[in-house]
Design an enzyme around this catalytic site. Structure first.
Site, PDB file in Angstrom:
ATOM      1  CD  GLU A  27     -13.904  35.485  16.411  1.00 39.94           C
ATOM      2  OE1 GLU A  27     -13.551  34.303  16.295  1.00 39.94           O
ATOM      3  OE2 GLU A  27     -14.078  36.045  17.500  1.00 39.94           O
ATOM      4  N   GLY A  28     -11.502  34.551  11.327  1.00 35.43           N
ATOM      5  CA  GLY A  28     -11.472  33.938  10.007  1.00 35.43           C
ATOM      6  C   GLY A  28     -11.681  32.435  10.036  1.00 35.43           C
TER       7      GLY A  28
END
Length: 206
Positions: free
Chosen positions: A63-64
């Site tokens: 989920e960068g």
């Protein structure tokens, strides 16, 4: 016994102590100690587990924060599932600007981090409610929170992963992570990799 003047002796049964009544409790605690005890007793019980660094690192891996702007802030983008997303996978309402996350949404790094921590707590609660008293290692908990964060609490609580975990079928639960590999009705390579990483964490001894 009767006294010469007709009165009764001080040893009369009427003067015996009433053992049925407890003596009043004398509070001998110093005010500062008493206040400290009351403060401790007022704290809510610690009855829940939180996600460890391993689980958070895994979520951040997939989920960068994306779409970094020249000014150091982040813009919203359409994820592979065609949902407007920003920061650490945040979707839906925008708690900082009002409305919903969309093409014009911009957050700072601090806002991305704040939203992640607040949002994470709701998924941890959803996983805790789902597993109930079922024996669960920290790694298993982390992996299931990571899954719930991606698919939603409702979907997680209806999932085969949870059902098999609660039944004690840990091998079956680990295998069931792979069922959640689609976005927009299509198998996505990113979700395949994520499910493999979550299953590996679930199986680990951490």
């Amino acid at each position: 016994k009767p006294m010469p003047n007709g009165s009764v002796s001080a040893k009369s049964s009427h003067d015996a102590p009433d053992v049925s009544k407890k003596p009043p409790i004398v509070d001998t605690l110093p005010p500062t100690v008493k206040a400290a005890n009351e403060a401790i007793n007022a704290l809510p019980p610690v009855t829940h587990r939180r996600t460890s660094k391993a689980g958070i690192d895994l979520m951040h891996q997939f989920e960068g924060c994306a779409r970094l702007r020249p000014d150091g802030r982040f813009s919203a983008y359409l994820c592979p599932a065609n949902v407007w997303t920003i920061g650490w996978g945040s979707t839906g309402k925008d708690p900082f600007n009002g409305g919903v996350i969309g093409p014009g949404t911009v957050w700072t790094q601090d806002q991305c981090d704040q939203r992640f921590q607040a949002h994470l707590a709701t998924f941890e609660e959803g996983v805790r409610d789902g597993i109930g008293k079922a024996p669960t290692t920290q790694a298993q908990f982390d992996a299931m929170v990571c899954l719930a964060y991606n698919i939603g609490v409702g979907a997680f609580q209806r999932s085969t992963v949870l059902r098999r975990h609660v039944a004690g079928d840990y091998a079956g639960a680990a295998a069931a992570f792979a069922m959640w590999n689609k976005g927009g009705g299509k198998v996505l390579k990113g979700l395949v990799r994520r499910r493999e990483a979550e299953a590996a964490l679930y199986r680990s001894e951490k």
